[in-house]
Design a protein around this motif. Sequence first.
Motif, PDB file in Angstrom:
ATOM      1  N   VAL A  56      31.612  21.451  39.810  1.00 13.26           N
ATOM      2  CA  VAL A  56      33.119  21.503  40.011  1.00 13.26           C
ATOM      3  C   VAL A  56      33.759  22.425  41.026  1.00 13.26           C
ATOM      4  N   ARG A  57      34.864  22.454  41.151  1.00 13.42           N
ATOM      5  CA  ARG A  57      35.633  23.691  42.047  1.00 13.42           C
ATOM      6  C   ARG A  57      36.599  24.329  41.064  1.00 13.42           C
ATOM      7  N   ALA A  58      36.729  25.563  41.341  1.00 11.28           N
ATOM      8  CA  ALA A  58      37.479  26.481  40.384  1.00 11.28           C
ATOM      9  C   ALA A  58      38.111  27.484  41.333  1.00 11.28           C
ATOM     10  N   LYS A  59      39.402  27.676  40.803  1.00  9.75           N
ATOM     11  CA  LYS A  59      40.186  28.944  41.517  1.00  9.75           C
ATOM     12  C   LYS A  59      40.034  30.165  40.660  1.00  9.75           C
ATOM     13  N   VAL A  60      39.765  31.231  41.331  1.00  8.30           N
ATOM     14  CA  VAL A  60      39.574  32.477  40.695  1.00  8.30           C
ATOM     15  C   VAL A  60      41.111  33.104  40.340  1.00  8.30           C
ATOM     16  N   LEU A  61      41.302  33.128  39.254  1.00  7.90           N
ATOM     17  CA  LEU A  61      42.440  33.688  38.541  1.00  7.90           C
ATOM     18  C   LEU A  61      42.560  35.058  38.294  1.00  7.90           C
ATOM     19  N   SER A  62      41.560  35.805  37.948  1.00  6.99           N
ATOM     20  CA  SER A  62      41.475  37.304  37.657  1.00  6.99           C
ATOM     21  C   SER A  62      40.040  37.727  37.664  1.00  6.99           C
ATOM     22  N   HIS A  63      40.148  39.213  37.663  1.00  2.88           N
ATOM     23  CA  HIS A  63      38.541  39.942  37.602  1.00  2.88           C
ATOM     24  C   HIS A  63      38.711  40.502  36.363  1.00  2.88           C
ATOM     25  N   GLN A  64      37.554  40.197  35.475  1.00  2.00           N
ATOM     26  CA  GLN A  64      37.334  40.989  34.284  1.00  2.00           C
ATOM     27  C   GLN A  64      36.301  41.935  34.423  1.00  2.00           C
ATOM     28  N   PRO A  65      36.152  42.827  33.660  1.00  2.00           N
ATOM     29  CA  PRO A  65      34.842  43.916  33.550  1.00  2.00           C
ATOM     30  C   PRO A  65      33.462  43.021  33.341  1.00  2.00           C
ATOM     31  N   TRP A  66      33.769  41.909  32.787  1.00  2.43           N
ATOM     32  CA  TRP A  66      32.382  41.297  32.631  1.00  2.43           C
ATOM     33  C   TRP A  66      32.312  39.914  33.557  1.00  2.43           C
ATOM     34  N   GLY A  67      33.484  39.730  34.339  1.00  2.00           N
ATOM     35  CA  GLY A  67      33.220  38.465  35.233  1.00  2.00           C
ATOM     36  C   GLY A  67      34.620  38.001  35.811  1.00  2.00           C
ATOM     37  N   LEU A  68      34.813  36.573  35.557  1.00  2.71           N
ATOM     38  CA  LEU A  68      35.880  36.083  36.477  1.00  2.71           C
ATOM     39  C   LEU A  68      36.575  34.958  35.216  1.00  2.71           C
TER      40      LEU A  68
END
Length: 179
Positions: free
Chosen positions: A33-45
């Motif tokens: 799939v394609r995905a758009k990064v919405l935010s960074h979190q301490p554990w990931g995306l």
Amino acid sequence: MTGQLPITTALSDSSGMERFETGSLPLMPGQRVRAKVLSHQPWGLLVAVAGYEEAGISASVDMIALYSRTAIGRDDLLALFPPVGSEIDAVVQQVRRSHPPVSVRLSILPADLECFTWPCEFCGERTVVSPGGDALVLDVRSNDGPGSLGIIAHRHCLAERIRPENGGERLRVLGLGRG
């Protein structure tokens, strides 16, 4: 119409979740799939899967889990986080439909994008979930309420668990998705 329930009652429960959520059904483990990064979190995306933005699906990439087997430090791990707003290639690891919202876990590891594998729920050995692989994805549902669970298994592990006298179903399991 005596004795019949209206369809809306039969398909939803008191929490408002459709009994058999269907918007996420096209998403399957092993699918690219394609995905758009919405935010960074301490554990990931936190990401939005292209084509499913309006479906109320929560999607994420657990960077710590993906890179925990490598010997990289925190700063090196953070450097691997794609920028917020960027579009990335990913592969579906898991789709959890047990309660709302549907949760999708993605992988961005190059090896997973090439050939995604996952442990078989029956034997524990890894099985190829990518198209053309030897895995089947079982969608387990209850007649008692909403939600479902995806289970990944080798074709032969599932076929072995079907009663021997039901040879037709065994053959169908071994042939699913193979032209």
